[in-house]
Enzyme design. Structure first.
Site, PDB file in Angstrom:
ATOM      1  N   THR A  25      16.641 -16.606  21.286  1.00  0.00           N
ATOM      2  CA  THR A  25      16.844 -18.058  21.272  1.00  0.00           C
ATOM      3  C   THR A  25      16.673 -18.712  22.638  1.00  0.00           C
ATOM      4  OG1 THR A  25      19.246 -17.844  21.587  1.00  0.00           O
ATOM      5  CG2 THR A  25      18.414 -17.839  19.305  1.00  0.00           C
ATOM      6  N   ASP A  64      20.031 -13.389  19.412  1.00  0.00           N
ATOM      7  CA  ASP A  64      20.151 -13.005  20.813  1.00  0.00           C
ATOM      8  C   ASP A  64      20.149 -14.264  21.675  1.00  0.00           C
ATOM      9  OD1 ASP A  64      19.826 -10.839  23.027  1.00  0.00           O
ATOM     10  OD2 ASP A  64      18.257 -12.290  23.464  1.00  0.00           O
ATOM     11  N   TYR A  69      20.059 -18.773  29.233  1.00  0.00           N
ATOM     12  CA  TYR A  69      19.062 -19.413  28.377  1.00  0.00           C
ATOM     13  C   TYR A  69      19.303 -20.919  28.278  1.00  0.00           C
ATOM     14  CZ  TYR A  69      17.759 -14.700  26.766  1.00  0.00           C
ATOM     15  OH  TYR A  69      17.349 -13.389  26.694  1.00  0.00           O
TER      16      TYR A  69
END
Length: 271
Positions: A25, A64, A69
């Protein structure tokens, strides 16, 4: 519709049951400093919700994410409301991404802070797996920082169900498996140096997650061969692999990946 529901399998001895493909992601939260061959637009909430619904329909139960991120975790929290039991959520600790730059902190205090922050962002009271997001100095991290012992404590406290290491070296992966539940390794058509870590995980009942299974979209082969099929044949041909994390925000790619993985996994597995 082809799905992976019937192909979910145990991830080592973690007690977690995962789909052979997991959804990465990073593209839900960050478009800077990512190693993809083409640029992309971060999907809006409706597109992200539709993608997650499609993944679930296709039998994917593994997500994930990571603090590094961008806004991935904080977006996933609201998007997954009411669905917690349907997902195995893997997050990370150790790497922070701020102002276009990564920085790393493997201290006990930061590890606990990071996990507790991930719990809040993801709106959950436990994480299925937390991996150490290595900066490449795998042995230094494992031998001389408190990150692993802190994760052990968090597991004892019930805040995480399993922990492991996302490293960059064979030596690091092998050492990480001695105390951890899982290793995340790079394994693809171009890079197979970490195969000994997968072999050791198989021998010792540990879990393996594969990152960059498609070489971050750069998978390449001779003309006329299908690089996606060859990639999945390599990755799923090793019985030590629990799941491959593939990050896509394209529904068509997701359907194709699932169909091909199901086809490859329907064939006899090779050691």
């Amino acid at each position: 519709m082809t799905s992976l529901h019937a192909l979910q399998r145990p991830l080592g001895a973690t007690g977690l049951t995962v789909s052979p493909l997991g959804l990465g992601t990073v593209k839900l939260g960050r478009d800077q400093g990512v190693k993809y061959p083409a640029g992309f637009r971060i999907p809006d909430d409706r597109e992200a919700a539709d993608l997650l619904a499609l993944a679930r329909e296709l039998g994917i139960n593994l997500l994930d994410t990571a603090p590094a991120y961008g806004r991935s975790e904080e977006r996933l929290g609201p998007l997954l409301r009411g669905q917690r039991d349907a997902w195995v959520i893997v997050s990370k600790t150790g790497e922070e991404f701020e102002n276009g730059q990564s920085r790393f902190d493997f201290s006990a205090a930061h590890t606990r802070f990071s996990v507790e922050r991930s719990l809040k962002r993801l709106e959950t009271d436990y994480l299925d797996m937390v991996l150490v997001h290595s900066d490449g100095n795998d042995l230094e991290i494992l031998k001389h920082t408190a990150v692993y012992e802190t994760l052990e404590r968090l597991k004892e406290e019930g805040l995480i169900r399993a922990f492991g290491f996302s490293g960059k070296t064979v030596a690091g992966g092998l050492l990480a498996l001695q105390r951890g539940d899982c290793a995340m390794v790079t394994y693809n058509l171009n890079e197979q140096a970490e195969k000994p870590v997968i072999d050791q995980a198989l021998a010792s009942g540990r879990g393996i997650l594969v990152k960059k299974a498609l070489a971050s979209g750069h998978a390449c082969l001779a003309a006329g061969e299908d690089p996606l099929r060859a990639s999945f044949e390599l990755v799923f041909g090793h019985p030590g692999v629990g799941a491959a994390i593939v990050g896509t925000i394209n529904p068509q790619h997701l359907r194709h990946n699932v169909a091909l993985a199901a086809e490859v996994l329907g064939e006899p597995r090779r050691a």
